[in-house]
Write a protein that holds these residues in place. Structure first.
Motif, PDB file in Angstrom:
ATOM      1  N   GLY A   2       6.225  -1.497 -10.520  1.00  0.00           N
ATOM      2  CA  GLY A   2       5.224  -2.155  -9.683  1.00  0.00           C
ATOM      3  C   GLY A   2       5.819  -2.767  -8.430  1.00  0.00           C
ATOM      4  O   GLY A   2       5.322  -3.787  -7.949  1.00  0.00           O
ATOM      5  N   ILE A   3       6.879  -2.149  -7.904  1.00  0.00           N
ATOM      6  CA  ILE A   3       7.504  -2.643  -6.675  1.00  0.00           C
ATOM      7  C   ILE A   3       7.487  -1.529  -5.633  1.00  0.00           C
ATOM      8  O   ILE A   3       7.337  -0.357  -5.965  1.00  0.00           O
ATOM      9  N   CYS A   4       7.652  -1.891  -4.382  1.00  0.00           N
ATOM     10  CA  CYS A   4       7.672  -0.864  -3.340  1.00  0.00           C
ATOM     11  C   CYS A   4       9.061  -0.228  -3.296  1.00  0.00           C
ATOM     12  O   CYS A   4      10.053  -0.839  -3.715  1.00  0.00           O
ATOM     13  N   ARG A  28       0.825  -1.212   0.000  1.00  0.00           N
ATOM     14  CA  ARG A  28       0.000   0.000   0.000  1.00  0.00           C
ATOM     15  C   ARG A  28       0.852   1.251   0.000  1.00  0.00           C
ATOM     16  O   ARG A  28       0.462   2.269  -0.530  1.00  0.00           O
ATOM     17  N   ARG A  29       2.035   1.208   0.597  1.00  0.00           N
ATOM     18  CA  ARG A  29       2.885   2.386   0.704  1.00  0.00           C
ATOM     19  C   ARG A  29       3.442   2.834  -0.641  1.00  0.00           C
ATOM     20  O   ARG A  29       3.818   3.968  -0.802  1.00  0.00           O
ATOM     21  N   SER A  30       3.522   1.946  -1.621  1.00  0.00           N
ATOM     22  CA  SER A  30       4.146   2.297  -2.886  1.00  0.00           C
ATOM     23  C   SER A  30       3.212   3.066  -3.823  1.00  0.00           C
ATOM     24  O   SER A  30       3.650   3.569  -4.838  1.00  0.00           O
ATOM     25  N   GLY A  31       1.925   3.163  -3.511  1.00  0.00           N
ATOM     26  CA  GLY A  31       1.003   3.922  -4.352  1.00  0.00           C
ATOM     27  C   GLY A  31       0.532   3.117  -5.547  1.00  0.00           C
ATOM     28  O   GLY A  31       0.815   1.938  -5.689  1.00  0.00           O
ATOM     29  N   ARG A  32      -0.176   3.805  -6.416  1.00  0.00           N
ATOM     30  CA  ARG A  32      -0.710   3.116  -7.590  1.00  0.00           C
ATOM     31  C   ARG A  32       0.378   2.957  -8.656  1.00  0.00           C
ATOM     32  O   ARG A  32       1.303   3.753  -8.725  1.00  0.00           O
ATOM     33  N   PRO A  33       0.273   1.922  -9.482  1.00  0.00           N
ATOM     34  CA  PRO A  33       1.273   1.724 -10.533  1.00  0.00           C
ATOM     35  C   PRO A  33       1.252   2.877 -11.544  1.00  0.00           C
ATOM     36  O   PRO A  33       0.233   3.547 -11.718  1.00  0.00           O
ATOM     37  N   LEU A  42      13.718   7.567  -7.483  1.00  0.00           N
ATOM     38  CA  LEU A  42      13.592   6.131  -7.281  1.00  0.00           C
ATOM     39  C   LEU A  42      12.152   5.722  -6.979  1.00  0.00           C
ATOM     40  O   LEU A  42      11.701   4.664  -7.415  1.00  0.00           O
ATOM     41  N   TYR A  43      11.407   6.582  -6.284  1.00  0.00           N
ATOM     42  CA  TYR A  43      10.012   6.272  -5.966  1.00  0.00           C
ATOM     43  C   TYR A  43       9.189   6.106  -7.257  1.00  0.00           C
ATOM     44  O   TYR A  43       8.418   5.159  -7.400  1.00  0.00           O
ATOM     45  N   THR A  44       9.376   7.008  -8.216  1.00  0.00           N
ATOM     46  CA  THR A  44       8.647   6.930  -9.490  1.00  0.00           C
ATOM     47  C   THR A  44       9.060   5.694 -10.279  1.00  0.00           C
ATOM     48  O   THR A  44       8.215   5.003 -10.862  1.00  0.00           O
TER      49      THR A  44
END
Length: 102
Positions: A31-33, A3-8, A23-25
């Protein structure tokens, strides 16, 4: 994906990315956290080249898209739906904005 990684990251959104992303984007695109992304970088197994800029990681968008299998960016002057709608209109209905009435 946690859930912390947001939507794909969506296809259209991927094509609008700047020259490099954080790195977050990049993690969203794969599709990984983010924690998994950091771990892959530490192990040297992140799926594409990663740059270290100061204390942050940056991923060149060209490498990111290529790794995702997106080799070319489509270039359209107008959205395809609008272009198709104009093409289906009779010739006398089509107008051009550059035409000046006589």
């Amino acid at each position: 994906m946690s859930r912390r990684s947001g939507r794909p990251l969506g296809f259209a959104e991927a094509l609008d990315l700047p020259l490099s992303v954080d790195l977050y984007t990049a993690a969203r695109a794969f599709g990984i956290c983010p924690a998994t992304a950091y771990k892959l970088i530490r192990l040297g197994t992140f799926p594409c080249p990663v740059l270290r800029v100061g204390g942050r990681y940056r991923i060149p968008t060209a490498y990111l898209l290529r790794t995702l299998g997106i080799e070319e960016r489509p270039v359209y002057a107008v959205p395809l739906e609008v272009d198709a709608a104009l093409a289906n209109q009779p010739p006398d209905v089509q107008t051009h904005t550059t035409e000046v009435p006589a």
